[in-house]
Motif scaffolding. Structure first.
Motif, PDB file in Angstrom:
ATOM      1  N   PHE A  69     -47.360   5.469 -30.096  1.00 24.73           N
ATOM      2  CA  PHE A  69     -48.371   4.650 -29.944  1.00 24.73           C
ATOM      3  C   PHE A  69     -49.326   4.918 -30.935  1.00 24.73           C
ATOM      4  N   MET A  73     -54.659   4.104 -29.725  1.00 21.08           N
ATOM      5  CA  MET A  73     -54.335   3.737 -28.251  1.00 21.08           C
ATOM      6  C   MET A  73     -54.231   4.947 -27.252  1.00 21.08           C
ATOM      7  N   LEU A  79     -54.415   1.157 -23.691  1.00 15.43           N
ATOM      8  CA  LEU A  79     -55.326   0.460 -24.209  1.00 15.43           C
ATOM      9  C   LEU A  79     -56.088   1.049 -25.461  1.00 15.43           C
ATOM     10  N   LYS A  80     -56.347   0.257 -26.428  1.00 12.94           N
ATOM     11  CA  LYS A  80     -57.248   0.666 -27.655  1.00 12.94           C
ATOM     12  C   LYS A  80     -58.490   1.173 -27.072  1.00 12.94           C
ATOM     13  N   PRO A 367     -51.455  -2.297 -19.020  1.00 12.73           N
ATOM     14  CA  PRO A 367     -52.614  -1.606 -19.494  1.00 12.73           C
ATOM     15  C   PRO A 367     -53.573  -1.506 -18.817  1.00 12.73           C
TER      16      PRO A 367
END
Length: 393
Positions: A69, A73, A79-80, A367
């Protein structure tokens, strides 16, 4: 009314096909000490008629995000994050009551992951894992259960709770979590990590809350506050994987205890998220007043074993339940208005739960945050209306 027990049956067949499990009855396994790591064991499936699992189509490489990743993230949500510094610390797992009198609880919508599981007497309790976001308050905080020997190990986090029965406390003292990954007034950790918020008409045991910033400071003092190096990771994909074992679903219910602990999820197509109700009422987050939602609702079928540990004496007494989330077992993933069939896997103690299709390809989550609904292996299911499923443990 169309019954769909066959979905669970097919999952168990897939498990037998993929894992080659035996038919022996599962037995309790001892909690590991700080040094040894337990051998992962597959959970035998319930005997079922012979059937052939339907092959699945492997997701494309572009569709599935697995390791490594990017550093900004969150590996628990895909998710960022707004503040990548958050990921340089360890996760915090907080034990939260799900008793009717404490709802709405504080902080649920900020959790990366929430595990809902049987405590005893048919009621459920929650363990929420916070990594990328810290709400101002989390709770009410209640006592730990045997499942909490596994969750902090999966995510290399500190487990915060109010107390526990004598038998469970013995297991914790003998585990590899103790003492560094344990925080509780029961072990001498009080203010400022935990504090009381009295409320008229609410019993004292329901008034304890956790301060996550202070708990992070405690981890730093113990020399364990660092970015986890997860040996296994969940997969994420914005788009649905191209597999055959998917079914349109707009509602799912898990009847843990009708009238008290019924988890109800409705899919909102506009939001692209599942909205939660509990026991017939909208389930809200106390901090925002907003309905609890999830990108993924994951129904995890695992062996539930009643132990000889006495949790309470109410109604003649209740024994502690060991939920065996190691080895592998069936799973249903609800995302984007679809139900995906597969299996979960956890081969080593430090592994988190990961999800796979019948051919051994990663089964990606959408996500975002996820709720893990833990149910026994023999849980029944039915499609009581088109697109509406009920699960009865």
């Amino acid at each position: 009314m169309r019954t769909h027990i066959r979905y669970l049956v097919l999952l168990l067949v897939v498990m037998s096909f993929v894992a080659g499990c035996s038919s022996a009855t599962p037995v309790a396994t001892p909690t590991p000490t700080r040094t040894p790591i337990p051998q992962a064991t597959a959970i035998p499936p319930t005997p079922i008629p012979t059937a052939t699992p339907t092959p699945t189509t492997a997701p494309t490489a572009e569709a599935v995000s697995v390791t490594p990743f990017p550093p900004d993230m969150d590996p628990l949500t895909g998710l960022k994050v707004d503040d990548p510094e958050m990921l340089e610390h360890l996760p915090l797992a907080i034990k939260i009551s799900n008793s009717p009198e404490v709802r709405p609880q504080a902080g649920l919508n900020s959790a990366d992951l929430v595990f809902e599981h049987y405590a005893e007497g048919g009621i459920t309790r929650l363990t929420a894992v916070f990594y990328s976001t810290y709400p101002e308050r989390v709770g009410s905080v209640r006592s730990g259960r045997l499942i909490d020997l596994e969750i902090p190990a999966m995510y290399q986090g500190v487990f915060a709770f109010s107390g526990m029965s004598g038998g469970v406390k013995q297991r914790f003292r003998a585990s590899d979590l103790f003492p560094d990954q344990v925080a509780s007034p029961d072990f001498g950790i009080g203010q400022p990590y935990f504090y009381r918020v009295p409320r008229e008409g609410l019993a004292f045991e329901h008034t304890l809350f956790a301060d996550l910033q202070e708990l992070r400071s405690l981890a730093a003092e113990r020399g364990i506050d660092q970015r986890p190096d997860f040996p296994s990771l969940m997969a994420f994909s914005e788009s649905l994987p191209s597999i055959k074992e998917s079914t349109p679903v707009n509602t799912l219910k898990i009847d843990y205890l009708a009238g008290v602990c019924r988890a109800h999820w409705d899919y909102d197509e506009e939001l692209g998220r599942w909205e939660r109700s509990t026991a017939g009422e909208i389930h809200r987050d106390y901090l925002t007043g907003e309905q609890v939602t999830a990108a993924n609702v994951v129904v995890i079928f695992a062996n539930h074993l009643e132990t000889d540990i006495l949790e309470d004496t109410w109604g003649g007494g209740h024994m502690s339940i060991e939920i065996q989330v190691w080895g592998q077992g069936p799973v249903l993933i609800f995302r984007d208005g679809q139900m995906l069939q597969g299996y979960w896997r956890r081969e080593s103690r430090e592994d988190m739960l990961t999800f796979w299709d019948g051919e051994g390809n990663p089964l990606p989550l959408k996500p975002g945050n996820s709720w893990f609904q833990l149910v026994p292996l023999d849980t029944a299911s039915e499609e009581y209306e088109p697109g509406k499923f009920r699960f009865t443990p």
